[in-house]
Scaffold this active site. Structure first.
Site, PDB file in Angstrom:
ATOM      1  N   ARG B 152       7.773  64.503   0.061  1.00  0.00           N
ATOM      2  CA  ARG B 152       7.688  63.068  -0.197  1.00  0.00           C
ATOM      3  C   ARG B 152       6.290  62.528   0.092  1.00  0.00           C
ATOM      4  O   ARG B 152       5.727  61.773  -0.696  1.00  0.00           O
ATOM      5  CB  ARG B 152       8.720  62.341   0.666  1.00  0.00           C
ATOM      6  CG  ARG B 152       8.560  60.831   0.801  1.00  0.00           C
ATOM      7  CD  ARG B 152       8.633  60.136  -0.528  1.00  0.00           C
ATOM      8  NE  ARG B 152       8.689  58.675  -0.440  1.00  0.00           N
ATOM      9  CZ  ARG B 152       7.632  57.896  -0.285  1.00  0.00           C
ATOM     10  NH1 ARG B 152       6.440  58.414  -0.151  1.00  0.00           N
ATOM     11  NH2 ARG B 152       7.781  56.579  -0.264  1.00  0.00           N
ATOM     12  N   LYS B 163      -2.994  56.513 -10.469  1.00  0.00           N
ATOM     13  CA  LYS B 163      -3.729  55.247 -10.344  1.00  0.00           C
ATOM     14  C   LYS B 163      -5.195  55.443 -10.735  1.00  0.00           C
ATOM     15  O   LYS B 163      -5.798  54.577 -11.387  1.00  0.00           O
ATOM     16  CB  LYS B 163      -3.596  54.698  -8.913  1.00  0.00           C
ATOM     17  CG  LYS B 163      -2.142  54.348  -8.603  1.00  0.00           C
ATOM     18  CD  LYS B 163      -2.016  53.201  -7.609  1.00  0.00           C
ATOM     19  CE  LYS B 163      -0.554  52.729  -7.563  1.00  0.00           C
ATOM     20  NZ  LYS B 163      -0.236  51.925  -6.406  1.00  0.00           N
TER      21      LYS B 163
END
Lengths: 264, 264
Positions: B152, B163
């Site tokens: 995670r 991004k």
């Protein structure tokens, strides 16, 4: 844990109920991956010094590790490769004698492996076929599922021992008469079985849906609850019973001959 | 999987949401066992040719097995013992290049191990102290938790790369200016973070209670939902951001110098 605690039927039942959660979680985790038939095809991947399929190889590696942390010293753990285990690196635990001395010889894992691969995997996988990047992940989940199902089924030994202790006269007579059907009837409780199935439907629903999406259109069950109930009905419950019957049929091997003679 | 699919922010978010389920399941499984401090105490059990604690030894054994089934070839898996891995026995997968070439060097696992052992274990365990029969079980659950949390947190690399691809001019300028704070602000979305925490409370509640007991007096949460939300708030979310920032700060190592020069 004292033998009388371990063999308390209420405690056994609570443990079995808790194992349902683990099995449901593990099947949900497996459902993320494709059915991955390559994993189950014998010698599909050439592995040095190993004859078997990829899952068996991976499972054996895990059992080798787990045997070293003494997983299989515990009376509630049953290895798939008992003849290949390694010695623990942790100091031994002197478990009190709870089960009969032949208990380890009752091992349904080859049947578990068969129905799991043939019946369960295709039904819980998100899609049929191979996805090359995920063969390792699929087999890692398989190992979790197999170990959890195996523990559940072999827990039947504790149920059988508890029932035997509760009513030795009944069981000694049934065993002496070789009355398999009578033994099976004595350990069958249809009302409890129906309750298990009903509870599994609710658990699969509750654990398998992202609760934040419960009222949205994206609401999706990761594994169909009926599949999990069916798994229990068709495989887990009958195999548990088979373990119990097999265990009880041999129970006099580990009983005082004088007591047995009273019922001859 | 094509790079544009992997780097689609919607897909990344869906994967992160799904990982929450795994983490919640794994913590619930861990909660069955005692805190088991012996497992984390260096050299408490003398292990031949190994300097470390029992959990580290068990985790290393798992990574050795998993590296052979090519777990660590996957760009979303980050080993705790990268220097000790073995070669896969499966044919290699040629993953398309998705992350920057230095990506494997960004590894927060030692920080993850530290907060997990010190902060999480005592809070999710059913009881403090050792229970000798269950040290192996506790550490097996620990390994599942650690691997799920690590996956995670390091998934932040995909977020960061996505991004970066979306707005190279912004990031090239920020990186050239060494503006860590600016980078951190650009990847922070407080509204999304609040949503994650709210969703975790619901998931922990939904997955951690036997639903057939939901309205009974025995209704019990296996892990307090607040503990799981807190784990995310205090550790998982900040460490994911750290991974993202560390990844972005080095991103120009893997960029066309001509493009970089346009922003100097």
């Amino acid at each position: 844990m004292k033998p009388e605690t371990v063999l308390d039927l209420g405690n056994i039942r609570a443990a079995l109920v808790r194992m349902e959660d683990t099995i449901v979680f593990d099947l949900i985790e497996r459902s993320q991956f494709f059915s991955s038939p390559s994993v189950y095809q014998p010698n599909k991947f050439p592995i040095p010094n190993f004859d078997g399929n990829f899952l068996e190889w991976a499972l054996l590696q895990m059992e080798l590790v787990h045997s070293q942390i003494r997983r299989y010293e515990a009376p509630d753990e049953t290895p798939f490769f008992p003849e290949k285990l390694m010695k623990p690196i942790l100091p031994p635990i002197n478990y009190p004698k709870i089960l009969a001395s032949y208990s380890d010889e009752i091992n349904a894992n080859s049947e578990i492996m068969k129905f799991y691969v043939e019946e369960i995997v295709p039904k819980v996988s998100c899609k049929q076929g191979d996805q090359l990047e995920n063969l390792g992940s699929a087999s890692t989940c398989d190992i979790e599922c197999l170990q959890a199902i195996s523990r559940r089924i072999h827990f039947g030994k504790f149920v059988a021992e508890a029932k035997y202790q509760q009513d030795k006269p009944l069981y000694i007579k049934l065993i002496l008469a070789g009355d398999t059907k009578g033994i099976e009837d004595s350990i069958t409780n249809s009302a409890v079985e129906a309750k298990i199935l009903a509870r599994l439907l609710v658990k699969a629903e509750s654990y398998g849906i992202d609760p934040s999406l419960r009222y949205s259109q994206n609401r999706q069950n990761k594994v169909q609850p009926e599949i999990i109930a069916q798994l229990y009905k068709q495989w887990i419950i009958p195999l548990t019973k088979k373990v119990e019957v097999d265990y009880l049929l041999r129970r006099l091997e580990d009983e005082d001959p004088k007591l047995i003679n009273q019922y001859r």
